[in-house]
Design an enzyme around this catalytic site. Structure first.
Site, short mmCIF file in Angstrom:
data_model
loop_
_atom_site.label_atom_id
_atom_site.label_comp_id
_atom_site.label_asym_id
_atom_site.label_seq_id
_atom_site.Cartn_x
_atom_site.Cartn_y
_atom_site.Cartn_z
CB CYS A 85 -0.96 0.01 1.18
SG CYS A 85 -0.16 -0.23 2.76
CG ASN A 86 3.03 2.52 2.94
OD1 ASN A 86 2.02 3.21 2.86
ND2 ASN A 86 3.43 1.97 4.07
NE ARG A 87 8.38 0.77 0.49
CZ ARG A 87 9.12 1.89 0.64
NH1 ARG A 87 9.90 2.30 -0.34
NH2 ARG A 87 9.07 2.58 1.77
CG ASP B 271 4.44 -1.28 9.39
OD1 ASP B 271 4.49 -2.49 9.65
OD2 ASP B 271 3.42 -0.72 8.95
CD GLU C 38 2.35 -6.09 8.35
OE1 GLU C 38 2.08 -6.88 7.45
OE2 GLU C 38 2.08 -6.31 9.56
N GLY D 97 -13.23 -6.92 3.93
CA GLY D 97 -11.91 -7.31 3.42
C GLY D 97 -11.07 -7.91 4.53
CB THR D 98 -10.49 -11.05 5.76
OG1 THR D 98 -10.76 -11.82 4.58
CG2 THR D 98 -11.78 -10.75 6.48
N GLY D 99 -7.70 -9.15 4.18
CA GLY D 99 -6.27 -9.30 3.85
C GLY D 99 -5.47 -9.06 5.11
CB ILE E 237 -4.19 -3.91 6.28
CG1 ILE E 237 -2.73 -3.57 5.91
CG2 ILE E 237 -4.82 -2.73 6.99
CD1 ILE E 237 -2.56 -2.34 5.04
#
EC number: 1.2.1.70
Length: 418
Positions: free
Chosen positions: A58-60, A118, A120, A193-195, A197
Site C-alpha cells: 500500500c506504500n510503494r 513497520d 510488514e 476485506g480480510t487481507g 491489514i
C-alpha cells in the site's frame, strides 16, 4: 566507496515510487497484484533481463533488477499498470548498483516505512523473491541480497526496539477510532476485506474496543469465517454488503481490489458513519465525502499519526543503521569475492593442467617415480598459490580490475563462467 560493477554490461537498479512523493491515487495506478508481477517477470525473461524482483504494497511499488538502462525496468512496470511513464517520472526514484543495494536494506528493515519500524515489508520481499525464483529470475546475487536484508531485519527486531509498541497502519486505524468515536463498545463495526491489514485491524479492534458488535464480510466467505472463528465475530455474505453498511456506525475497508468497491450508492446516510479506507488503490469512491453524516479517512491520513511510541523508536535508528552497515559489508565482501571467483577458478584449472602434464612427463622419465606423493605435494602448492592470489584480490590496497586483467594475461586464462 568503491563502485561495485555487477557485470560488464548490466547494472543493478532499483526503480519505484513510494508514499514520500506519490499520493494514494498515484500509487494506486502503479500497484501490482500477483498476476501482474508474474506477467512482468515473464516479459523480463523474454527480453533477456537477468534477475528481477518486484514488490508492491500500500506504500510503494518497486522493481529491483539488472538492466543496461533503468528505462527497461520502468517500461516493464508502466506497461503492466494504469500509470504512464510521464506520471511515473514525476514521483519516481532510480538507484543504481551500490545505492540500489543500500535502498533495499533501508526498505526491508522498516527505516523507509510510512510508519517507522513497520516490518510488514519484509514478508513482501520474501514473497517477491519466491515469485522471482518460480519464474527463474532469482539469480545468486538477488538470492544473497534478499537473504542479507532478511538477516538485517531479524537482527534489528531482536537487538533493538525499533518495532516496539503497537504502531502499524492497523493500529493507527484503531487508535483513530478510539480517539474519535465515543461509546465504542456499543457501536456497530463492519470490516470489509480480510487481507493482512484487515486481519490486523480486526485483532486490534477486538483487543482495544471491548466490542462484540463486529461483522466481517469478504468476497470469499471462508476467509472471513476463519478470522471470525478466532474472535467469535459475525460473518455475512458479500451480497449483504449494502444492508450491513446501512446498519454500521463504523466501516473499515481493507480489500485488495484494483477499483473502488464501496460507492456513494451503497451508503444510506441517515445516521453518522465513519469510513476508514485502508486500501491502495483506494477502495472507497471519493464522492462518498459528498454525503452528509459521512466521514471518510484514508490510510495516508492515518499514517501521519505520531505518538510517543514513534518518538521512542527514533532513538533506535542509529543502532539499526549500524546493524545494516555490518550485514551490508558482509554482502559486499561476498560480491567482490564472487567477482574474481571465475579468474581464481580458471587459474586453478590452468595450474592443474600444468601439474598433470608435468607428472605425466616425470613418470615416463624417472624410474620408480611416486605419482601419489607428487600429486599430494602439487595439490598443496596449487592451493597455496591460489589462496595467495585470492588474498591479494581481497586487499583494499589493490585495484581489483587491473589485477584480474594482469592474472588473466600472465597465465593466458580462458574464462568459462559469468
Amino acid at each position: 566507496m568503491r563502485d561495485y560493477h555487477i557485470s560488464k554490461h548490466n547494472s543493478f537498479y532499483a526503480v519505484g515510487l513510494s508514499y514520500k512523493k506519490a499520493d494514494a491515487e498515484v500509487r494506486g495506478k502503479f500497484s501490482l497484484d500477483v498476476p501482474a508481477i508474474d506477467h512482468i517477470l515473464g516479459k523480463a525473461k523474454e527480453i533477456g533481463i537477468d534477475g528481477l524482483l518486484a514488490i508492491s504494497t500500500c506504500n510503494r511499488t518497486e522493481l529491483y533488477g539488472f538492466a543496461q538502462h533503468p528505462y527497461q525496468l520502468i517500461k516493464l512496470l508502466c506497461d503492466e499498470t494504469h500509470g504512464t511513464v510521464e506520471e511515473f517520472q514525476e514521483v519516481a526514484y532510480v538507484y543504481k548498483n551500490h545505492d540500489a543495494i543500500s535502498h533495499m536494506f533501508k526498505v526491508g528493515t522498516g527505516l523507509d516505512s510510512q510508519i517507522l519500524g513497520d516490518f510488514e515489508i519484509i514478508s513482501q520481499i520474501k514473497q517477491g523473491f519466491y515469485r522471482a525464483k518460480k519464474h527463474d529470475m532469482a539469480n545468486p546475487f538477488l538470492e544473497r541480497l534478499c537473504n542479507s536484508v532478511i538477516q538485517a531485519s531479524k537482527r534489528i527486531k531482536n537487538e533493538t526496539e525499533l518495532s516496539s509498541g503497537a504502531t502499524s497502519v492497523a493500529f493507527a486505524s484503531v487508535k483513530y477510532i478510539l480517539d474519535n468515536v465515543t461509546d465504542i463498545s456499543k457501536k456497530n463495526i463492519l470490516l470489509f476485506g480480510t487481507g493482512k491489514i484487515g486481519r490486523n485491524t480486526c485483532e486490534n479492534l477486538v483487543k482495544h474496543s471491548n466490542n462484540s458488535h463486529i461483522t466481517l464480510i469478504n468476497r470469499t466467505r471462508e476467509k472471513a469465517e476463519d478470522i471470525a472463528g478466532k474472535f467469535q465475530l459475525n460473518v455475512k455474505d458479500y451480497g449483504d454488503l449494502q444492508t450491513e453498511i446501512r446498519k454500521a456506525d463504523i466501516l473499515v475497508v481493507a480489500t485488495g481490489a484494483q477499483l473502488p468497491t464501496v460507492s456513494k450508492a451503497l451508503i444510506y446516510p441517515k445516521k453518522p458513519l465513519l469510513v476508514l479506507d485502508l486500501s491502495v488503490p483506494k477502495n472507497v469512491s471519493d464522492d462518498v465525502k459528498e454525503l452528509d453524516n459521512v466521514t471518510l479517512v484514508h490510510l495516508d491520513q492515518l499514517s501521519q499519526i505520531t505518538d510517543e511510541t514513534l518518538a521512542k523508536r527514533k532513538e533506535y535508528v542509529p543502532k539499526a543503521e549500524a546493524i545494516i552497515e555490518k550485514v551490508k559489508k558482509d554482502f559486499l565482501k561476498w560480491l567482490e569475492t564472487r567477482k574474481f571467483a571465475p579468474v581464481i577458478n580458471a587459474l586453478k584449472d590452468k595450474l592443474n593442467t600444468m601439474k598433470t602434464e608435468e607428472i605425466d612427463f616425470q613418470t615416463k622419465k624417472i624410474e620408480g617415480f611416486d605419482q601419489m606423493q607428487a600429486e599430494i605435494i602439487s595439490d598443496r602448492i596449487i592451493q597455496k598459490i591460489t589462496k595467495q592470489f585470492a588474498n591479494h584480490l581481497k586487499s583494499n590496497e589493490v585495484d581489483t580490475d587491473d589485477s584480474l586483467e594482469l592474472i588473466q594475461k600472465v597465465f593466458q586464462l580462458e574464462l568459462h563462467s559469468k
